[in-house]
Scaffold this motif. Sequence first.
Motif, PDB file in Angstrom:
ATOM      1  N   ALA A  29      -9.926  55.121  73.256  1.00 18.38           N
ATOM      2  CA  ALA A  29      -9.682  53.679  73.216  1.00 18.38           C
ATOM      3  C   ALA A  29     -10.262  53.058  71.949  1.00 18.38           C
ATOM      4  N   ALA A  30     -11.446  53.523  71.545  1.00 15.23           N
ATOM      5  CA  ALA A  30     -12.096  52.975  70.352  1.00 15.23           C
ATOM      6  C   ALA A  30     -11.318  53.288  69.088  1.00 15.23           C
ATOM      7  N   ASN A  31     -10.570  54.385  69.110  1.00 12.22           N
ATOM      8  CA  ASN A  31      -9.822  54.802  67.920  1.00 12.22           C
ATOM      9  C   ASN A  31      -8.322  54.568  68.050  1.00 12.22           C
ATOM     10  N   ALA A  32      -7.942  53.664  68.937  1.00 13.56           N
ATOM     11  CA  ALA A  32      -6.518  53.405  69.165  1.00 13.56           C
ATOM     12  C   ALA A  32      -5.806  52.949  67.893  1.00 13.56           C
ATOM     13  N   GLU A  33      -6.515  52.238  67.002  1.00 14.10           N
ATOM     14  CA  GLU A  33      -5.918  51.743  65.772  1.00 14.10           C
ATOM     15  C   GLU A  33      -6.354  52.535  64.539  1.00 14.10           C
ATOM     16  N   THR A  34      -7.033  53.649  64.750  1.00 12.39           N
ATOM     17  CA  THR A  34      -7.498  54.463  63.626  1.00 12.39           C
ATOM     18  C   THR A  34      -6.349  55.296  63.075  1.00 12.39           C
ATOM     19  N   THR A  35      -6.072  55.135  61.781  1.00 12.07           N
ATOM     20  CA  THR A  35      -4.991  55.886  61.143  1.00 12.07           C
ATOM     21  C   THR A  35      -5.284  57.381  61.163  1.00 12.07           C
ATOM     22  N   GLY A  36      -4.320  58.154  61.642  1.00 11.72           N
ATOM     23  CA  GLY A  36      -4.465  59.600  61.646  1.00 11.72           C
ATOM     24  C   GLY A  36      -5.168  60.168  62.864  1.00 11.72           C
ATOM     25  N   TYR A  37      -5.662  59.304  63.749  1.00  9.98           N
ATOM     26  CA  TYR A  37      -6.389  59.802  64.916  1.00  9.98           C
ATOM     27  C   TYR A  37      -5.436  60.394  65.945  1.00  9.98           C
ATOM     28  N   SER A  38      -5.827  61.532  66.513  1.00  7.12           N
ATOM     29  CA  SER A  38      -5.041  62.177  67.566  1.00  7.12           C
ATOM     30  C   SER A  38      -5.776  62.038  68.893  1.00  7.12           C
ATOM     31  N   ARG A  39      -5.056  61.631  69.914  1.00  8.32           N
ATOM     32  CA  ARG A  39      -5.669  61.462  71.237  1.00  8.32           C
ATOM     33  C   ARG A  39      -6.254  62.791  71.715  1.00  8.32           C
ATOM     34  N   GLN A  40      -7.413  62.699  72.368  1.00  8.37           N
ATOM     35  CA  GLN A  40      -8.109  63.887  72.843  1.00  8.37           C
ATOM     36  C   GLN A  40      -8.165  63.907  74.361  1.00  8.37           C
ATOM     37  N   ILE A  41      -8.142  65.109  74.922  1.00  6.09           N
ATOM     38  CA  ILE A  41      -8.277  65.275  76.368  1.00  6.09           C
ATOM     39  C   ILE A  41      -9.342  66.325  76.644  1.00  6.09           C
ATOM     40  N   ILE A  42     -10.012  66.181  77.769  1.00  6.40           N
ATOM     41  CA  ILE A  42     -11.033  67.150  78.152  1.00  6.40           C
ATOM     42  C   ILE A  42     -10.407  68.199  79.060  1.00  6.40           C
ATOM     43  N   ILE A  68     -12.796  70.081  74.518  1.00 11.73           N
ATOM     44  CA  ILE A  68     -11.999  68.881  74.255  1.00 11.73           C
ATOM     45  C   ILE A  68     -10.964  69.234  73.187  1.00 11.73           C
ATOM     46  N   THR A  69      -9.704  69.003  73.498  1.00 17.69           N
ATOM     47  CA  THR A  69      -8.633  69.368  72.565  1.00 17.69           C
ATOM     48  C   THR A  69      -7.804  68.140  72.188  1.00 17.69           C
ATOM     49  N   GLN A  70      -7.099  68.270  71.071  1.00 12.96           N
ATOM     50  CA  GLN A  70      -6.231  67.200  70.595  1.00 12.96           C
ATOM     51  C   GLN A  70      -4.855  67.286  71.245  1.00 12.96           C
ATOM     52  N   VAL A  71      -4.251  66.129  71.473  1.00 11.86           N
ATOM     53  CA  VAL A  71      -2.860  66.081  71.922  1.00 11.86           C
ATOM     54  C   VAL A  71      -2.017  65.924  70.670  1.00 11.86           C
ATOM     55  N   ARG A  72      -1.622  67.027  70.090  1.00  9.99           N
ATOM     56  CA  ARG A  72      -0.909  67.017  68.814  1.00  9.99           C
ATOM     57  C   ARG A  72       0.108  68.156  68.807  1.00  9.99           C
ATOM     58  N   ASN A  73       1.315  67.859  68.296  1.00  9.24           N
ATOM     59  CA  ASN A  73       2.395  68.832  68.276  1.00  9.24           C
ATOM     60  C   ASN A  73       2.696  69.230  66.833  1.00  9.24           C
ATOM     61  N   ASN A  74       2.508  70.509  66.548  1.00 11.06           N
ATOM     62  CA  ASN A  74       2.712  70.985  65.183  1.00 11.06           C
ATOM     63  C   ASN A  74       4.155  70.797  64.707  1.00 11.06           C
ATOM     64  N   VAL A 197     -17.402  75.162  68.995  1.00 12.62           N
ATOM     65  CA  VAL A 197     -17.055  73.748  69.171  1.00 12.62           C
ATOM     66  C   VAL A 197     -15.831  73.434  68.322  1.00 12.62           C
ATOM     67  N   VAL A 198     -14.885  72.661  68.898  1.00 10.54           N
ATOM     68  CA  VAL A 198     -13.684  72.281  68.152  1.00 10.54           C
ATOM     69  C   VAL A 198     -13.950  70.972  67.409  1.00 10.54           C
ATOM     70  N   ALA A 199     -13.795  70.989  66.087  1.00 14.22           N
ATOM     71  CA  ALA A 199     -14.061  69.812  65.255  1.00 14.22           C
ATOM     72  C   ALA A 199     -12.817  68.925  65.192  1.00 14.22           C
ATOM     73  N   ASN A 200     -12.551  68.243  66.300  1.00 14.96           N
ATOM     74  CA  ASN A 200     -11.313  67.455  66.400  1.00 14.96           C
ATOM     75  C   ASN A 200     -11.225  66.352  65.357  1.00 14.96           C
ATOM     76  N   ASP A 201     -12.281  65.579  65.186  1.00 15.08           N
ATOM     77  CA  ASP A 201     -12.244  64.444  64.261  1.00 15.08           C
ATOM     78  C   ASP A 201     -12.123  64.903  62.808  1.00 15.08           C
ATOM     79  N   LEU A 202     -12.790  66.004  62.476  1.00 13.60           N
ATOM     80  CA  LEU A 202     -12.645  66.551  61.126  1.00 13.60           C
ATOM     81  C   LEU A 202     -11.226  67.067  60.900  1.00 13.60           C
TER      82      LEU A 202
END
Length: 262
Positions: A29-42, A68-74, A197-202
């Motif tokens: 929710a905090a990063n809803a407007e962050t450019t390039g951010y991918s939603r994460q799920i636990i 915690i992984t990203q919801v992203r489609n290659n 650890v998965v570096a999702n934000d990086l």
Amino acid sequence: MASTFLGINIGKSGLYTYQSALNTTAHNAANAETTGYSRQIINIRASKPISVSSTYGMVGTGVTATGITQVRNNYYDVKYRSNCAISGSYSTKSYYSTQVENYFNEIENSGVLVNLENMSNSLQELSKDPSSITVKTQLTQYGVSLTEQVNYLATSLAKIQEEANTELKNSCDRINSLSQQIATLTKQINTVEVNGVVANDLRDTRNLLVDELSQYANISVSENVVNNDVGKTTYVVKLDGKTIVDTTEYVKLQVVPKQRIM
């Protein structure tokens, strides 16, 4: 044999796990407007059950978070970057074509074609009366006007070429900067993920840089695990089929002037 406090431990595992889920939701929710951010799920799974001396077999021990992984489609990444390259190419071509077209915008009473036509008509008139001072003067004026027009066009086209060269140099510098940042981020990601650890934000930051890089040329990205070890990956970025980033190393591009043939 199950512990007396098994039920409490099961409840505690649920509290801890879903607290992590709530934190992940808050992060999204905090990063809803962050450019390039991918939603994460636990990722959640049941904890390892234990065997008890009973006819009903094994008893569950609660729940645990596995990561915690990203919801992203290659697939969409590839399509987006491919279309970015096409858009960038046609945008640049359109801009410079419009610039050239503006200088060759022939209007009714001026321009190269008008001056050429006037000179042609004057030459025909002069052929009829070679001694006419008026026709000679008029022809001279048309010649001067045509020369000035051609010189103006030559100077204007030279400025467009200079602008294009400057933009090419700036684009090359930006590509080098992006490549360096991608290589640096890949090193940081591998350092973090080697501990499991998965570096999702990086990874989001790196993907954002790759997206920008795709605006300059056709790129392809491949990431592979090294020897099935967790956290050890190779990350290769190719620009028009040539490798410019190989995990933590990058190739620095250079703009070289074209040699003129005399």
